[in-house]
Design a protein around this motif. Structure first.
Motif, short mmCIF file in Angstrom:
data_model
loop_
_atom_site.label_atom_id
_atom_site.label_comp_id
_atom_site.label_asym_id
_atom_site.label_seq_id
_atom_site.Cartn_x
_atom_site.Cartn_y
_atom_site.Cartn_z
N ALA A 84 -17.44 11.74 -2.91
CA ALA A 84 -16.34 12.25 -2.26
C ALA A 84 -15.07 12.56 -3.34
O ALA A 84 -15.24 11.57 -4.18
N PRO A 85 -14.14 13.63 -3.08
CA PRO A 85 -13.20 13.66 -4.23
C PRO A 85 -12.51 12.44 -4.08
O PRO A 85 -11.79 11.82 -2.96
N ALA A 86 -11.61 12.21 -5.30
CA ALA A 86 -10.38 11.38 -5.14
C ALA A 86 -9.28 11.74 -4.60
O ALA A 86 -9.02 13.16 -4.78
N PRO A 87 -8.31 11.13 -4.30
CA PRO A 87 -7.10 11.55 -3.74
C PRO A 87 -6.17 11.85 -4.47
O PRO A 87 -6.14 11.43 -5.69
N ALA A 88 -5.37 12.71 -4.22
CA ALA A 88 -4.18 13.31 -5.27
C ALA A 88 -3.04 12.36 -4.63
O ALA A 88 -2.65 12.50 -3.69
N LEU A 89 -2.74 11.64 -5.63
CA LEU A 89 -1.62 10.53 -5.47
C LEU A 89 -0.49 10.82 -6.51
O LEU A 89 -0.77 10.84 -7.91
N ALA A 90 0.56 10.75 -6.21
CA ALA A 90 1.64 10.80 -7.09
C ALA A 90 2.22 9.51 -7.60
O ALA A 90 1.94 8.49 -6.80
N ALA A 91 2.84 9.19 -8.52
CA ALA A 91 3.15 7.97 -9.00
C ALA A 91 4.24 7.47 -8.06
O ALA A 91 5.26 8.23 -7.89
N VAL B 241 0.91 -1.05 -0.05
CA VAL B 241 -0.08 0.03 0.13
C VAL B 241 0.96 1.30 -0.05
O VAL B 241 0.41 2.34 0.09
N HIS B 242 2.15 1.09 -0.03
CA HIS B 242 3.05 2.25 -0.21
C HIS B 242 2.65 3.16 -1.37
O HIS B 242 2.28 2.58 -2.54
N GLY B 243 2.61 4.43 -0.96
CA GLY B 243 2.24 5.46 -2.13
C GLY B 243 0.74 5.31 -2.68
O GLY B 243 0.13 5.94 -3.46
N ARG B 244 -0.25 4.61 -1.91
CA ARG B 244 -1.70 4.26 -2.51
C ARG B 244 -2.44 5.03 -1.22
O ARG B 244 -2.01 5.75 -0.21
N ALA B 245 -3.63 5.03 -1.32
CA ALA B 245 -4.72 5.59 -0.54
C ALA B 245 -5.60 4.57 -0.22
O ALA B 245 -6.31 3.93 -0.85
N VAL B 246 -5.74 4.36 1.27
CA VAL B 246 -6.57 3.35 1.96
C VAL B 246 -7.79 3.98 2.61
O VAL B 246 -7.70 4.94 3.38
N ARG B 247 -9.22 3.41 2.58
CA ARG B 247 -10.24 4.02 3.28
C ARG B 247 -10.81 2.85 4.06
O ARG B 247 -10.91 1.94 3.57
#
Length: 468
Positions: free
Chosen positions: A159-166, A76-82
Motif C-alpha cells: 500500500a502506498p505511503a500517504p502524502a504528508l506535509a510538514a 495526530v494533527h498533520g499525521r496519517a492514522v489507519r
C-alpha cells in the motif's frame, strides 16, 4: 499560518474535526464515539492489552503501531492514522491478514483481533522478530500459536505511503482548554515561558494515562512533536545525541546499529511494546522522572547528560543530577528538555543492562540495573553501578563501586560489592516484591555481571522462547 482545527488523514481520507473538539480527548474515545469506528476496541485503557492498536503511517512508508487509548487527538494533527476499517479492499473484501487470522483459527471471541491485525499489518512492512511484534497484544482465549503463525507468514501489501506535509504551528481550543503545537524551537521556548503550567507532551505514554485512566482534563498542553530539533539524531565516536522527542523505537534501531550499545538495545526491546516504543520518548521518561523507568539506570551508568533550554539560554547537567527524587527533577518552570547525550562505552568496558520483572515483556520492572565495569592492568579501573526500583529515584551504588575499584574483578571483589550494596540501597516492599527480595535481586545481578565476564559460555538470560 497557525492551524486552529485538528486535521489528519484517516484511512486514506482527509479528516478535519469541528472547531471546539477537545484536543485532549483520546484517539480511542473519538474513534469509538464521534467517528463511529468501533472496530478499534477498548480493553485496559492503559496501553497494556493492545486491543486499541491503530497504525501511524509515515510519509516514508513506515508504519508505527500505537495505542489509541494513550494518544490524544492533538497529537495526530498533520499525521496519517489507519484503523482496522481502513484495511478493506475497494470492493469491501477482507484484507489478506484478516483472512489469514480467520482461516488459521487465530481468533475466537474476536475482541483482541482488530488490534492484533493492525500490529500484523505494521509488522508486514517493518519486519523484525515476531515475538517482539506481538508482545503488545494480549489474547485471552485463542492462544498464541496460530497467531504467531499468521505473523510469520504475512507479506507487505505494498500500500502506498500517504502524502504528508510538514505540520506547521497549531493552536486548538475547546471549552476550558488550549492545546499548542509549536513548529519552531523559539516558539516552543516562548510558550513555555508564558505558560509554565501547561503539560509538556511528547509521546504521552505516561501523561496519556492521566487522561485515559484517571480521566483528567488538562487545561493547557504544549505539544513538542512538531519541533524539528526535538527529533534530531546524531551518532558520533563519542556517543549518541538525541532530541528529546526521539521515540524509543528510533533509539532502539540506533542502538542495534551502533557499536557498544548492544546491551542497551536488548533492554529497550523489553521497554513496553512496539506500540509504546512507537510514541514513548527518552525526554518524556526523564520529564516524568519515574523511579523505575527502564532506560534511566543505563543513562546514569553511562554518564549521560541532559540539555535543558529556555528563553534564558541552555544548560547541561548529568542525568544523575537531573533526577532529584520521586517524580521530581531539576527542570525549571520555564524550561524544556532539549536533548540527551549518551556516551559510547569504551571498547574494553563490560556493560550489562538488566530488568527483572514478573513478565518478560509489557511489565514494570521490580529491579532495573545498568552496570559498567572496565578492567585495566588486572584491576577494576572504572565501575558505575546504577539501580532502579530500589529507591525514590535511580541510585548510584557508591559503596559497591568503591568495593570494586582497584581490586581484581574476581568473585571475592564481587561479594564485597554485593555486601556493600546492602548499605547503598533501601528498597521498599510492595506488590512487585519485598525489600529483601529486591536487595537479593540487585546482589544477584552483580554476581551475574561477573559471570558474563568470566563465564561467557553460560546462558545468562533464560526466556520462555529459549525454553520452548
Amino acid at each position: 499560518m497557525t492551524a486552529t482545527s485538528i486535521a489528519f488523514t484517516l484511512n486514506g481520507r482527509a479528516q478535519s474535526l469541528p472547531p471546539g473538539t477537545s484536543p485532549t480527548m483520546s484517539l480511542l474515545d473519538w474513534l469509538r464515539g464521534p467517528a463511529g469506528l468501533t472496530g478499534t476496541k477498548e480493553g485496559c485503557a492503559e496501553g497494556d492489552c493492545g486491543a486499541c492498536t491503530v497504525v501511524l503511517e509515515g510519509a516514508d512508508g513506515g508504519r508505527t503501531p500505537i495505542n489509541a487509548c494513550l494518544t490524544l487527538l492533538g497529537q495526530v494533527h498533520g499525521r496519517a492514522v489507519r484503523t482496522v476499517e481502513g484495511l478493506r479492499a475497494p470492493d469491501g473484501a477482507a484484507h489478506p491478514i484478516q483472512v489469514a487470522m480467520a482461516e488459521s483459527d487465530g481468533t475466537q471471541c474476536g475482541f483482541c483481533t482488530p488490534g492484533i491485525v493492525m500490529s500484523a499489518w505494521a509488522h508486514a512492512r517493518v519486519g523484525g522478530e515476531v515475538h517482539e511484534a506481538l508482545a503488545g497484544n494480549l489474547c485471552r482465549c485463542t492462544g498464541y500459536r496460530p497467531i504467531v503463525e499468521v505473523f510469520s507468514g504475512v507479506s507487505d501489501d505494498a500500500a502506498p505511503a500517504p502524502a504528508l506535509a510538514a505540520p506547521g504551528s497549531a493552536r486548538f481550543e475547546a471549552p476550558g482548554q488550549v492545546f499548542w503545537a509549536p513548529a519552531t524551537l523559539p516558539e516552543l521556548l516562548e510558550l513555555r515561558a508564558a505558560h509554565p503550567e501547561a503539560w509538556l507532551l511528547a509521546g504521552g505514554t505516561d501523561l496519556g494515562l492521566r487522561v485515559s485512566d484517571h480521566r483528567e482534563v488538562p487545561g493547557a498542553v504544549t505539544c513538542l512533536l512538531n519541533v524539528p530539533e526535538m527529533h534530531a539524531v546524531q551518532a558520533t565516536e563519542a556517543g549518541l545525541r538525541l532530541g528529546a522527542a526521539v521515540s524509543y523505537a528510533r533509539l532502539l534501531d540506533l542502538c542495534r546499529a551502533e557499536a557498544g550499545f548492544g546491551p542497551l538495545a536488548a533492554l529497550l526491546a523489553r521497554l513496553g511494546s512496539r506500540q509504546i516504543r512507537g510514541l514513548g520518548t527518552l525526554g518524556g521518561n526523564l520529564g516524568t522522572a519515574s523511579p523505575i523507568g527502564d532506560a534511566l539506570p543505563p543513562l546514569v551508568a553511562l554518564g549521560a547528560t541532559v540539555t535543558l533550554g529556555s528563553v534564558r539560554g541552555e544548560r547541561t547537567m548529568p542525568v544523575a543530577e537531573f533526577l532529584t527524587g520521586y517524580r521530581r527533577n531539576a527542570l525549571a518552570a520555564d524550561e524544556v528538555i532539549l536533548r540527551v547525550f549518551i556516551p559510547r562505552p569504551a571498547p574494553d568496558a563490560l556493560l550489562a543492562c538488566e530488568k527483572i520483572s514478573k513478565r518478560h515483556d509489557q511489565d514494570i520492572a521490580t529491579v532495573g540495573a545498568a552496570m559498567l565495569v572496565r578492567v585495566a592492568a588486572g584491576v577494576v579501573a572504572e565501575a558505575r553501578l546504577a539501580f532502579g526500583g530500589v529507591g525514590a529515584t535511580v541510585i548510584r551504588a557508591a559503596g559497591a563501586e568503591a568495593a570494586l575499584l582497584g581490586e581484581p574483578f574476581d568473585a571475592a571483589a564481587v561479594e564485597a560489592a554485593a555486601a556493600a550494596l546492602a548499605q547503598d540501597i533501601a528498597p521498599l516492599s510492595d506488590w512487585r516484591g519485598s525489600a529483601a527480595y529486591r536487595l537479593a535481586v540487585a546482589q544477584g545481578l552483580l554476581r551475574r555481571l561477573h559471570l558474563r565476564a568470566t563465564r561467557p559460555e553460560l546462558v545468562h538470560d533464560v526466556t520462555a522462547l529459549e525454553i520452548a
